[in-house]
Design an enzyme around this catalytic site. Structure first.
Site, PDB file in Angstrom:
ATOM      1  CB  CYS A  34     -12.673  17.305  -8.887  1.00 45.63           C
ATOM      2  SG  CYS A  34     -14.064  18.100  -9.692  1.00 45.63           S
ATOM      3  CG  ASP A 435      17.253 -12.529   1.212  1.00 44.53           C
ATOM      4  OD1 ASP A 435      16.518 -13.468   0.872  1.00 44.53           O
ATOM      5  OD2 ASP A 435      18.023 -11.938   0.425  1.00 44.53           O
TER       6      ASP A 435
END
Length: 477
Positions: A34, A435
């Site tokens: 599970c 940038d």
């Protein structure tokens, strides 16, 4: 965090979604494995065995739970060579690639792959491939009404007989027994892709909306749509978040049925569904410069790309011009070299650009579309580089090495290379320090030098790409 049995059992007791996909629990009394978020009653600790992957759980003899459905668990992208090899193998498995054909893709011999997976995860390459294909098949059986034969092919199997035999052997069920009786079947094929909540979907849509290529992409409400080309197959897809569950719903045109594995992998990368918001938030949220954005947009992701070449072209077009201007140029390119196609959506009628189509253009053709000659020449070099396989990087390569390889191309500088690395190649620590927006955001309104921005970014490792996304978001009103 080091995962011990005690840590895993504590997470299992709490049904802690942060660990979904990080480990799987094998329940010895039932023979079922599970997810940590399984709604079933928590078994006793002595009945549990914990595994890092679904393939390891299946190799130990456990079958997937029909309630929590391990095939829906989000992935877990690590930075080690073993984790990178496992991820690449899982992706290629459902795309139908044969193990013998993977050596060039992985950059490793089959013996090396065997040793790496065995020592780190306790599984063989064949077990990984079989598990991934069976889990995708199980998902399609439960979520679509497609014939079993088509599902077998879409999951990467080349023989229906082998698929049926392996499914029966592993899951002790016939494939048809996994069907959900009475489930509605949509016109297209619909998949559910899980992620670790939260997910800042609005922020993701803001990123894509400002960069949509006319004719190729559109956003309608909360839904993202685009045209798709995979090999010789063409079609469309649309993606939107489930209202209540931590899953994205993806509807795909029937023409892409046999490419669902590739579609699934690309959508996961494009929307950064394997991110760990808890780990990212704990680092970035502690920094006063980023805390406000991280709080305002919990689960902020790094928007990616459907195709590496598409994103690389976009990065080149965006050099030294505005986002809006680069979008205009992208639209002109698609209108010129993207073939027309039909979809149910009036705004989607054109294929995206490809390296082959780009290579057929001359530098003069590109200049006539509004590109400066230097940028046109860079695109030609980039197209040739892509056709030679240059944009396919082996797993385990660090982002500095990828950037170093990219900047060898004429016209590709550090900013462009880092941008490609973070958005297309999915390196979480790539950071385009040159940038202007990032330098201004770090300087809190003052444009600081690139070196100073680079030094400041070291505080955010190993999540600098997410820091960049947060800083860019902070500049938006």
């Amino acid at each position: 965090m080091t995962l011990t049995d005690d840590t895993c059992y504590t997470a299992l007791q709490a049904r802690d979604a942060r660990f979904d996909g990080v480990f799987f629990t094998g329940v010895k009394s039932t023979g079922i494995y599970c997810r940590p978020v399984c709604p079933a009653r928590t078994p006793a600790a002595k009945s549990c065995a914990f595994y890092p992957t679904a393939s390891a759980a299946e190799a130990a003899g456990f079958r997937p739970c029909l309630r929590c459905r391990p095939e829906l668990a989000p992935g877990c992208r690590g930075t080690s060579l073993a984790e990178a090899v496992l991820t690449r193998l899982q992706e290629r498995a459902v795309e139908g690639t044969r193990l013998g054909d993977l050596e060039a893709d992985l950059g490793l011999s089959s013996r090396q792959v065997q040793r790496i997976l065995g020592s780190e995860f306790g599984v063989t390459p064949v077990q990984v491939i079989q598990t991934q294909r069976l889990l995708l098949a199980k998902q399609l059986l439960q979520e679509t009404g497609q014939p079993v034969s088509e599902i077998a092919l879409a999951s990467g199997f080349r023989s229906l007989r082998n698929f049926n035999a392996l499914f029966q052997e592993r899951y002790q069920l016939a494939p048809s027994a996994c069907r959900r009786k009475g489930s509605p079947v949509s016109e297209g094929l619909r998949l559910r892709l899980a992620y670790r909540a939260p997910l800042a979907w609005t922020a993701l849509m803001d990123y894509f909306r400002s960069r949509l290529v006319p004719g190729v992409e559109e956003i309608c409400g909360v839904e993202y749509r685009r045209t798709v080309t995979l090999g010789k197959a063409t079609g469309w897809l649309r993606v939107w978040p489930h209202e209540k569950e931590a899953v994205l719903l993806v509807e795909v045109s029937p023409s892409l049925m046999r490419h669902l594995g590739a579609v699934q992998n690309r959508v996961r990368r494009m929307f950064d569904l394997d991110a760990r918001p808890d780990a990212i938030g704990s680092v970035l949220g502690a920094d006063p410069l980023l805390a406000a954005v991280i709080t305002q947009f919990p689960g902020l992701r790094v928007g990616g790309a459907w195709d590496t070449f598409e994103l690389a072209v976009r990065a080149v077009l965006g050099q030294q011009i505005t986002v809006a201007a680069a979008t205009t140029l992208s639209g002109r390119l698609a209108a010129r070299i993207g073939n027309e196609m039909e979809t149910p959506f009036p705004q989607l009628h054109r294929h995206a650009i490809t390296a082959e189509a780009m290579q057929a253009l001359t530098v003069e053709d590109l200049c006539h579309m509004g590109l400066v000659r230097a940028r046109a020449e860079t695109l030609k070099h980039l197209a040739q580089f892509a056709l030679e396989g240059g944009l396919e990087f082996p797993p385990g390569l660090d982002h500095e090495s990828a950037v170093a390889k990219l900047v060898e191309l004429p016209g590709i500088g550090p900013w462009t290379a880092h941008y490609i690395a973070m958005r297309a190649l999915r390196f979480p620590d790539a950071f385009p320090a040159a940038d202007l927006g990032l330098r201004k955001a770090i300087g809190e309104g003052i444009l600081i030098p690139t070196k100073q921005a680079e030094l400041r970014s070291l505080d955010w490792r190993p999540w600098r790409a997410y820091a960049a996304a947060a800083l860019w978001k902070s500049l938006t009103p």
